[in-house]
Design a protein around this motif. Structure first.
Motif, mmCIF file in Angstrom:
data_model
loop_
_atom_site.group_PDB
_atom_site.id
_atom_site.type_symbol
_atom_site.label_atom_id
_atom_site.label_comp_id
_atom_site.label_asym_id
_atom_site.label_seq_id
_atom_site.Cartn_x
_atom_site.Cartn_y
_atom_site.Cartn_z
ATOM 1 N N UNK A 69 -2.895 12.396 111.709
ATOM 2 C CA UNK A 69 -2.129 12.601 110.491
ATOM 3 C C UNK A 69 -0.716 12.072 110.688
ATOM 4 N N UNK A 70 -0.075 11.659 109.598
ATOM 5 C CA UNK A 70 1.312 11.206 109.660
ATOM 6 C C UNK A 70 2.204 12.184 108.906
ATOM 7 N N UNK A 71 3.257 12.660 109.574
ATOM 8 C CA UNK A 71 4.199 13.593 108.964
ATOM 9 C C UNK A 71 5.152 12.837 108.037
ATOM 10 N N UNK A 72 5.122 13.114 106.731
ATOM 11 C CA UNK A 72 6.095 12.480 105.837
ATOM 12 C C UNK A 72 7.458 13.155 105.952
ATOM 13 N N UNK A 85 7.370 15.286 96.042
ATOM 14 C CA UNK A 85 6.061 15.311 95.388
ATOM 15 C C UNK A 85 5.181 14.163 95.871
ATOM 16 N N UNK A 86 5.792 13.012 96.091
ATOM 17 C CA UNK A 86 5.039 11.886 96.652
ATOM 18 C C UNK A 86 4.518 12.246 98.042
ATOM 19 N N UNK A 87 5.359 12.861 98.857
ATOM 20 C CA UNK A 87 4.952 13.250 100.206
ATOM 21 C C UNK A 87 3.812 14.261 100.186
ATOM 22 N N UNK A 88 3.864 15.200 99.242
ATOM 23 C CA UNK A 88 2.795 16.190 99.127
ATOM 24 C C UNK A 88 1.472 15.497 98.778
ATOM 25 N N UNK A 145 0.698 12.406 99.385
ATOM 26 C CA UNK A 145 0.318 11.586 100.546
ATOM 27 C C UNK A 145 -0.347 12.446 101.618
ATOM 28 N N UNK A 146 0.227 13.600 101.907
ATOM 29 C CA UNK A 146 -0.341 14.470 102.927
ATOM 30 C C UNK A 146 -1.642 15.106 102.448
ATOM 31 N N UNK A 147 -1.717 15.449 101.155
ATOM 32 C CA UNK A 147 -2.961 15.993 100.593
ATOM 33 C C UNK A 147 -4.117 15.018 100.800
ATOM 34 N N UNK A 148 -3.859 13.751 100.533
ATOM 35 C CA UNK A 148 -4.900 12.737 100.700
ATOM 36 C C UNK A 148 -5.334 12.638 102.162
ATOM 37 N N UNK A 149 -4.376 12.729 103.085
ATOM 38 C CA UNK A 149 -4.730 12.662 104.507
ATOM 39 C C UNK A 149 -5.582 13.852 104.929
ATOM 40 N N UNK A 150 -5.223 15.039 104.462
ATOM 41 C CA UNK A 150 -5.958 16.250 104.845
ATOM 42 C C UNK A 150 -7.370 16.235 104.277
ATOM 43 N N UNK A 151 -7.510 15.782 103.048
ATOM 44 C CA UNK A 151 -8.847 15.668 102.468
ATOM 45 C C UNK A 151 -9.675 14.625 103.207
ATOM 46 N N UNK A 152 -9.014 13.541 103.618
ATOM 47 C CA UNK A 152 -9.721 12.500 104.360
ATOM 48 C C UNK A 152 -10.201 13.020 105.710
ATOM 49 N N UNK A 153 -9.419 13.923 106.323
ATOM 50 C CA UNK A 153 -9.841 14.469 107.610
ATOM 51 C C UNK A 153 -11.135 15.262 107.467
ATOM 52 N N UNK A 155 -7.186 23.632 96.039
ATOM 53 C CA UNK A 155 -5.965 24.392 95.752
ATOM 54 C C UNK A 155 -5.222 24.708 97.050
ATOM 55 N N UNK A 156 -5.959 25.149 98.057
ATOM 56 C CA UNK A 156 -5.336 25.515 99.322
ATOM 57 C C UNK A 156 -4.804 24.275 100.041
ATOM 58 N N UNK A 157 -5.539 23.176 100.008
ATOM 59 C CA UNK A 157 -5.079 21.958 100.674
ATOM 60 C C UNK A 157 -3.754 21.490 100.083
ATOM 61 N N UNK A 158 -3.632 21.543 98.763
ATOM 62 C CA UNK A 158 -2.380 21.115 98.140
ATOM 63 C C UNK A 158 -1.237 22.047 98.532
ATOM 64 N N UNK A 159 -1.523 23.348 98.607
ATOM 65 C CA UNK A 159 -0.490 24.306 99.044
ATOM 66 C C UNK A 159 -0.063 24.002 100.473
ATOM 67 N N UNK A 160 -1.035 23.740 101.344
ATOM 68 C CA UNK A 160 -0.725 23.439 102.738
ATOM 69 C C UNK A 160 0.077 22.144 102.855
ATOM 70 N N UNK A 161 -0.251 21.168 102.035
ATOM 71 C CA UNK A 161 0.491 19.907 102.070
ATOM 72 C C UNK A 161 1.958 20.144 101.728
ATOM 73 N N UNK A 162 2.219 21.017 100.756
ATOM 74 C CA UNK A 162 3.597 21.351 100.429
ATOM 75 C C UNK A 162 4.280 22.099 101.566
#
Length: 439
Positions: free
Chosen positions: A144-147, A158-161, A163-171, A329-336
């Motif tokens: 994963x890459x830390x924004x 919001x862009x970073x969230x 971006x990270x959401x997409x990475x976590x879902x991809x994992x 829902x949880x993944x988006x919260x975690x991304x934030x």
């Protein structure tokens, strides 16, 4: 005898932390035997996502901190690393970790071959470190890459969230494919709630250290923080930090000090030499206590700004009564949550490092700052001379010493002692034995 200003007593949680660390490494070494996944990766990686694939243990950078306590063993691993043609100026943690892997050993037995590598990459070495592990064992690797949100901007956040959401879902998709396992949402959610509560509880403990006298010192903070580094997703970690929080509250209420002779408060910037924690005894002889550091506070602590403008522990979902109906829902919260991580931003951006250091100095009642020019971690050390100058321009006493947090070869102990004693005496402090008329 030295003048005693405050009551003190042993911290019960220290023994509990030692027992949990010992049990963790026992579990790690027999993970394969117990049918668990064995992961090689970072201690900042979101463990809750690994938990969705079943029970696991993670051999993280913390291994190198532990190994460094025995410098004979550490030297053997450094030599095994350097024999492969790698330079001595690599990240010192990576040298010990990879050296042990190349040597095929740990202090507890053979180096355990992992099933996969998983990393949250922020500084230059982290992503490449576990690529070496992946290639050495021929195992899959997800990084994963830390924004970073700098300069702070709501649209960029919001862009970073996203971006990270997409990475976590991809994992999750990647893990189901390479592991041949179905991701368990209920296990994931429970592990996530545990992890977030632990991060909040740790920040609460650090905030309690604003009290005078300080109930904890920096040396204790590192020992106690280690449980979050190793197993924050587990229920026993939540139980440990709830009990720790309650014990520290009692110490504040009763005026129990980490240092009975406290009369000066230090912030120790950067990690200490872990193989020489007696470094903290040097200022203690002058009645100076190290109340914390950028790393001991923010590596595992989740902070937010309170209504009074001061830092406080970030409210976690259980505290707020939040429920998550779906995995997304949880993944988006975690991304934030992980987007707002001050530890990495402080490494990458000297501007935020200065801002946060000034807040620590003001809010924790710091009298002086000691900066470790840590040759073992260029990331955390980057910008340290500029930080020193900025603090001096603001009238904050500061000194620096040079060493390495896990490699004794970069330490001149007598030079560090001289530096610290000279600084403390420049602040009008004298050794307490001298004050008491002792030789």
């Amino acid at each position: 005898m030295a003048e005693v200003r405050y009551k003190t007593r042993p911290l019960e949680a220290r023994n509990q932390a030692r027992d949990l660390r010992s049990r963790f490494y026992q579990d790690l070494m027999r993970a394969r035997e117990d049918g668990k996944l064995l992961v090689s990766g970072g201690m900042r990686a979101p463990y809750e996502f690994l938990a969705g694939f079943g029970d696991f243990e993670c051999l993280s950078e913390h291994f190198s901190n532990t190994v460094s306590l025995d410098q004979d063993v550490a030297q053997r691993y450094n030599e095994a690393f350097e024999a492969r043609g790698y330079a001595q100026d690599f990240c010192a943690l990576s040298r010990l970790y990879l050296g042990a892997m190349f040597a095929g050993e740990t202090p507890w037995g053979p180096f355990p071959p992992p099933d996969l590598c998983f990393m949250f990459h922020a500084c230059d070495i982290q992503g490449k470190w576990f690529q070496v592990v992946s290639e050495h064992y021929g195992i899959p690797y997800f990084c994963l890459e830390q924004p970073v949100d700098y300069p702070p901007d709501p649209a960029k956040r919001q862009h970073n969230i996203r971006y990270l959401t997409e990475q976590l879902q991809a994992f999750i998709d990647w893990g189901e494919r390479v592991l041949g396992r179905r991701f368990d949402d209920s296990r994931f959610m429970e592990a996530a709630l545990n992890s977030l509560e632990v991060q909040s509880l740790w920040a609460e403990v650090c905030c309690l250290n604003r009290a005078v006298p300080a109930p904890l010192d920096d040396r204790s903070l590192y020992a106690l923080e280690s449980i979050a580094c190793l197993m924050r997703h587990k229920p026993e970690a939540v139980a440990f930090y709830r009990a720790l929080r309650d014990e520290v509250r009692e110490r504040v209420r009763d005026g129990i000090a980490a240092l009975a002779t406290e009369r000066y408060r230090l912030m120790h910037d950067n990690q200490p030499p872990f193989y020489w924690l007696a470094i903290y005894k040097v200022p203690e002889q002058y009645g100076a206590v190290a109340i914390g550091s950028h790393t001991s506070f923010t590596l595992m602590g989740a902070f937010e700004e309170g209504e009074d403008g001061r830092l406080r522990a970030r409210h976690h979902p259980r505290q707020q009564g939040l429920t998550f109906r779906t995995r997304d829902d949880l993944i988006q919260y975690l991304a934030g949550w992980y987007t707002d991580t001050p530890f990495y931003e402080d490494i990458i951006l000297p501007q935020t490092r200065l801002t946060n250091t000034l807040r620590f100095v003001e809010e924790w009642g710091v009298d002086g700052v000691v900066i470790h020019l840590n040759r073992g971690c260029e990331g955390v050390t980057a910008g340290a001379p500029e930080l020193k100058q900025a603090l001096r321009e603001r009238g904050i006493p500061v000194t620096v010493y040079e060493a390495n947090y896990v490699d004794r070869r970069d330490l001149s102990q007598s030079q560090v002692v001289d530096t610290l004693e000279t600084f403390l005496e420049s602040q009008g402090l004298k050794k307490l034995s001298t004050l008491a008329g002792q030789p």
